[in-house]
Design a protein around this motif. Structure first.
Motif, PDB file in Angstrom:
ATOM      1  N   UNK A  63       0.863  -1.172   0.000  1.00  0.00           N
ATOM      2  CA  UNK A  63       0.000   0.000   0.000  1.00  0.00           C
ATOM      3  C   UNK A  63       0.902   1.225   0.000  1.00  0.00           C
ATOM      4  N   UNK A  64       0.717   2.094  -0.993  1.00  0.00           N
ATOM      5  CA  UNK A  64       1.532   3.302  -1.107  1.00  0.00           C
ATOM      6  C   UNK A  64       0.646   4.537  -0.981  1.00  0.00           C
ATOM      7  N   UNK A  65       1.124   5.522  -0.246  1.00  0.00           N
ATOM      8  CA  UNK A  65       0.446   6.801  -0.091  1.00  0.00           C
ATOM      9  C   UNK A  65       1.372   7.898  -0.596  1.00  0.00           C
ATOM     10  N   UNK A  66       0.945   8.561  -1.654  1.00  0.00           N
ATOM     11  CA  UNK A  66       1.753   9.619  -2.267  1.00  0.00           C
ATOM     12  C   UNK A  66       3.157   9.110  -2.617  1.00  0.00           C
ATOM     13  N   UNK A  67       3.221   7.867  -3.112  1.00  0.00           N
ATOM     14  CA  UNK A  67       4.475   7.275  -3.549  1.00  0.00           C
ATOM     15  C   UNK A  67       5.288   6.597  -2.465  1.00  0.00           C
ATOM     16  N   UNK A  68       4.853   6.707  -1.195  1.00  0.00           N
ATOM     17  CA  UNK A  68       5.604   6.132  -0.078  1.00  0.00           C
ATOM     18  C   UNK A  68       4.890   4.887   0.448  1.00  0.00           C
ATOM     19  N   UNK A  69       5.616   3.789   0.612  1.00  0.00           N
ATOM     20  CA  UNK A  69       5.008   2.561   1.125  1.00  0.00           C
ATOM     21  C   UNK A  69       4.661   2.734   2.603  1.00  0.00           C
ATOM     22  N   UNK A  70       3.390   2.441   2.942  1.00  0.00           N
ATOM     23  CA  UNK A  70       2.920   2.722   4.303  1.00  0.00           C
ATOM     24  C   UNK A  70       2.310   1.503   4.992  1.00  0.00           C
ATOM     25  N   UNK A  71       2.318   0.338   4.347  1.00  0.00           N
ATOM     26  CA  UNK A  71       1.571  -0.780   4.919  1.00  0.00           C
ATOM     27  C   UNK A  71       2.138  -1.275   6.241  1.00  0.00           C
ATOM     28  N   UNK A  72       3.371  -0.875   6.589  1.00  0.00           N
ATOM     29  CA  UNK A  72       3.950  -1.252   7.882  1.00  0.00           C
ATOM     30  C   UNK A  72       3.863  -0.118   8.909  1.00  0.00           C
ATOM     31  N   UNK A  73       3.377   1.053   8.477  1.00  0.00           N
ATOM     32  CA  UNK A  73       3.290   2.198   9.391  1.00  0.00           C
ATOM     33  C   UNK A  73       2.047   2.129  10.267  1.00  0.00           C
ATOM     34  N   UNK A  74       2.153   2.642  11.482  1.00  0.00           N
ATOM     35  CA  UNK A  74       0.993   2.738  12.370  1.00  0.00           C
ATOM     36  C   UNK A  74       0.016   3.783  11.810  1.00  0.00           C
ATOM     37  N   UNK A  75      -1.284   3.683  12.152  1.00  0.00           N
ATOM     38  CA  UNK A  75      -2.285   4.608  11.607  1.00  0.00           C
ATOM     39  C   UNK A  75      -1.938   6.078  11.817  1.00  0.00           C
ATOM     40  N   UNK A  76      -1.422   6.417  13.009  1.00  0.00           N
ATOM     41  CA  UNK A  76      -1.166   7.829  13.304  1.00  0.00           C
ATOM     42  C   UNK A  76       0.016   8.398  12.529  1.00  0.00           C
ATOM     43  N   UNK A  77       0.783   7.517  11.891  1.00  0.00           N
ATOM     44  CA  UNK A  77       1.914   7.973  11.090  1.00  0.00           C
ATOM     45  C   UNK A  77       1.557   8.135   9.611  1.00  0.00           C
ATOM     46  N   UNK A  78       0.315   7.850   9.275  1.00  0.00           N
ATOM     47  CA  UNK A  78      -0.138   7.999   7.894  1.00  0.00           C
ATOM     48  C   UNK A  78      -0.924   9.303   7.761  1.00  0.00           C
ATOM     49  N   UNK A  79      -0.800   9.943   6.611  1.00  0.00           N
ATOM     50  CA  UNK A  79      -1.499  11.222   6.404  1.00  0.00           C
ATOM     51  C   UNK A  79      -2.929  10.969   5.922  1.00  0.00           C
ATOM     52  N   UNK A  80      -3.657  10.194   6.725  1.00  0.00           N
ATOM     53  CA  UNK A  80      -5.052   9.890   6.427  1.00  0.00           C
ATOM     54  C   UNK A  80      -5.876  10.082   7.692  1.00  0.00           C
ATOM     55  N   UNK A  81      -7.157  10.335   7.507  1.00  0.00           N
ATOM     56  CA  UNK A  81      -8.105  10.356   8.620  1.00  0.00           C
ATOM     57  C   UNK A  81      -9.342   9.588   8.220  1.00  0.00           C
ATOM     58  N   UNK A  82     -10.021   9.003   9.207  1.00  0.00           N
ATOM     59  CA  UNK A  82     -11.168   8.147   8.937  1.00  0.00           C
ATOM     60  C   UNK A  82     -12.411   8.683   9.623  1.00  0.00           C
ATOM     61  N   UNK A  83     -13.522   8.658   8.895  1.00  0.00           N
ATOM     62  CA  UNK A  83     -14.838   9.004   9.446  1.00  0.00           C
ATOM     63  C   UNK A  83     -15.691   7.748   9.405  1.00  0.00           C
ATOM     64  N   UNK A  84     -16.207   7.354  10.585  1.00  0.00           N
ATOM     65  CA  UNK A  84     -16.993   6.124  10.684  1.00  0.00           C
ATOM     66  C   UNK A  84     -18.488   6.436  10.737  1.00  0.00           C
ATOM     67  N   UNK A  85     -19.289   5.370  10.636  1.00  0.00           N
ATOM     68  CA  UNK A  85     -20.744   5.524  10.739  1.00  0.00           C
ATOM     69  C   UNK A  85     -21.135   6.019  12.126  1.00  0.00           C
ATOM     70  N   UNK A  86     -20.469   5.492  13.170  1.00  0.00           N
ATOM     71  CA  UNK A  86     -20.694   5.992  14.528  1.00  0.00           C
ATOM     72  C   UNK A  86     -19.857   7.253  14.703  1.00  0.00           C
ATOM     73  N   UNK A  87     -20.464   8.293  15.216  1.00  0.00           N
ATOM     74  CA  UNK A  87     -19.804   9.593  15.254  1.00  0.00           C
ATOM     75  C   UNK A  87     -18.635   9.622  16.240  1.00  0.00           C
ATOM     76  N   UNK A  88     -18.747   8.873  17.341  1.00  0.00           N
ATOM     77  CA  UNK A  88     -17.679   8.768  18.351  1.00  0.00           C
ATOM     78  C   UNK A  88     -17.243  10.136  18.870  1.00  0.00           C
ATOM     79  N   UNK A  89     -18.206  11.020  19.095  1.00  0.00           N
ATOM     80  CA  UNK A  89     -17.901  12.328  19.679  1.00  0.00           C
ATOM     81  C   UNK A  89     -17.837  12.215  21.196  1.00  0.00           C
ATOM     82  N   UNK A  90     -17.026  13.040  21.810  1.00  0.00           N
ATOM     83  CA  UNK A  90     -16.945  13.051  23.268  1.00  0.00           C
ATOM     84  C   UNK A  90     -18.133  13.847  23.821  1.00  0.00           C
ATOM     85  N   UNK A  91     -19.039  13.194  24.541  1.00  0.00           N
ATOM     86  CA  UNK A  91     -20.282  13.871  24.954  1.00  0.00           C
ATOM     87  C   UNK A  91     -20.055  15.010  25.942  1.00  0.00           C
TER      88      UNK A  91
END
Length: 358
Positions: A63-91
């Protein structure tokens, strides 16, 4: 800039126990593109998204992101963010603090946090709601806050896993357009997962149709709907009629298919061969209902079975001699007149026949 490859999946496999839920996936996603992974439950679309996000590691492949292989990187080290079906907001936090949470964890200066959060809230049209708590917002507003929290980090790629699934139909349709406009404003890559065909057709630059861990077809929304390449895609995207028959003659760009006891002229767009068994897919809105055949059209004689009022059109079901039902979408005019008789013709232009090999 659209055209640069932002995300690349090369021979990606994901195995759980003895089953490959993603099977040799190859996919290039462009910068600034709104790409949708579409398919039924269990087809591998969410697993693919989770591998891009870093929540799952591929069994094999890259898996490459902007030309850099990232499949061994932890999520927080990737320049991506995820939005889920559950909002997961802090009430217990305000809207502003929910959006600012990630920036505070990164120890971003207060002045910059104020500026970036204000900008993110403005983009989702909630700049006046910063002091409210999540419970004071509607479901659609909470989902916008979840999106603002993701885009405030300036990700190169935004991953969205069925984010509108918990909303009612009217709000979901409204949010589809808002999300598309937001993506065009931000000009960042959106990778969207859904099983809703209409949602995919409405929002996407391109659609990837998945089935059993594999890609069935990649194309523009128009191509996916009007020119499906497999029976699965034709059947899964919207509603269609699929006729099965045998090629009995070939004449250049035209071929003849025998369907039950009737003969159908079809365009030879897929290089069919004599005696080959093929499918024809034809959309209900492409078919006309009449008491007599139309000249220059494909005409099949059948028996009126039932009519179903669905608002914008009436669905007419006609049964062929072999027992197969064909559905026709007709306007409400003259429906009663046409369906007072048992024998009717279903007719469509040969160009609206999509020939599918078995």
């Amino acid at each position: 800039m659209l055209g640069v490859q932002m995300v690349q999946l090369e021979n990606v496999m994901k195995q759980f126990d003895d089953t490959y839920v993603v099977d040799d996936l190859n996919l290039d996603i462009k910068s600034g593109e709104f790409l949708t992974l579409l398919g039924p439950s269990g087809c591998g679309k969410t697993t693919t998204l989770r591998m891009i996000a870093g929540f799952e590691k591929p069994t094999s492949g890259k898996i490459l992101l902007n030309g850099k292989q990232v499949d061994e990187l932890e999520p927080y080290k990737r320049e991506v963010n995820t939005v889920f079906q559950s909002y997961s907001l802090f009430p217990h936090m305000t809207v502003f603090d929910n959006v600012a949470f990630g920036l505070k964890m990164k120890k971003v200066p207060k002045e910059e946090i104020q500026e970036r959060v204000t900008k993110a809230l403005k983009l989702v049209q909630l700049e006046e709601y910063g002091n409210r708590k999540p419970k004071q917002l509607s479901g659609g507003q909470q989902q916008r806050i979840a999106i603002a929290r993701a885009i405030v980090n300036n990700p190169k790629v935004l991953l969205l896993d069925e984010p509108l699934g918990a909303l009612d139909l009217k709000l979901r349709k409204q949010m589809q357009l808002e999300l598309k406009h937001l993506q065009q404003t931000l000009n960042i890559t959106f990778i969207y997962v859904t099983h809703d065909q209409e949602e995919a057709l409405t929002m996407s630059d391109r659609i990837v149709v998945m089935n059993k861990g594999k890609i069935e077809q990649i194309g523009l929304p128009y191509e996916i709907y009007e020119r499906p390449q497999t029976r699965f895609v034709a059947d899964f995207i919207g509603q269609t009629n699929i006729l099965e028959g045998t090629v009995t003659a070939i004449n250049g760009e035209q071929a003849t298919m025998k369907f039950a006891d009737q003969v159908v002229e079809i365009p030879n767009t897929t290089d069919v061969t004599l005696n080959e068994e093929v499918y024809i897919s034809v959309r209900p809105e492409k078919i006309k209902l009449s008491e007599t055949p139309f000249e220059g059209s494909i005409n099949l004689k059948g028996t009126f079975k039932e009519k179903i009022y669905v608002g914008s059109v009436t669905k007419i079901v006609v049964t062929m001699a072999n027992g197969q039902d064909i559905t026709v979408n007709e306007s409400h005019d003259k429906i009663d007149e046409l369906t007072n008789t048992n024998d009717v013709y279903v007719s469509w232009s040969p160009k609206n026949s999509v020939v599918l090999k078995k």
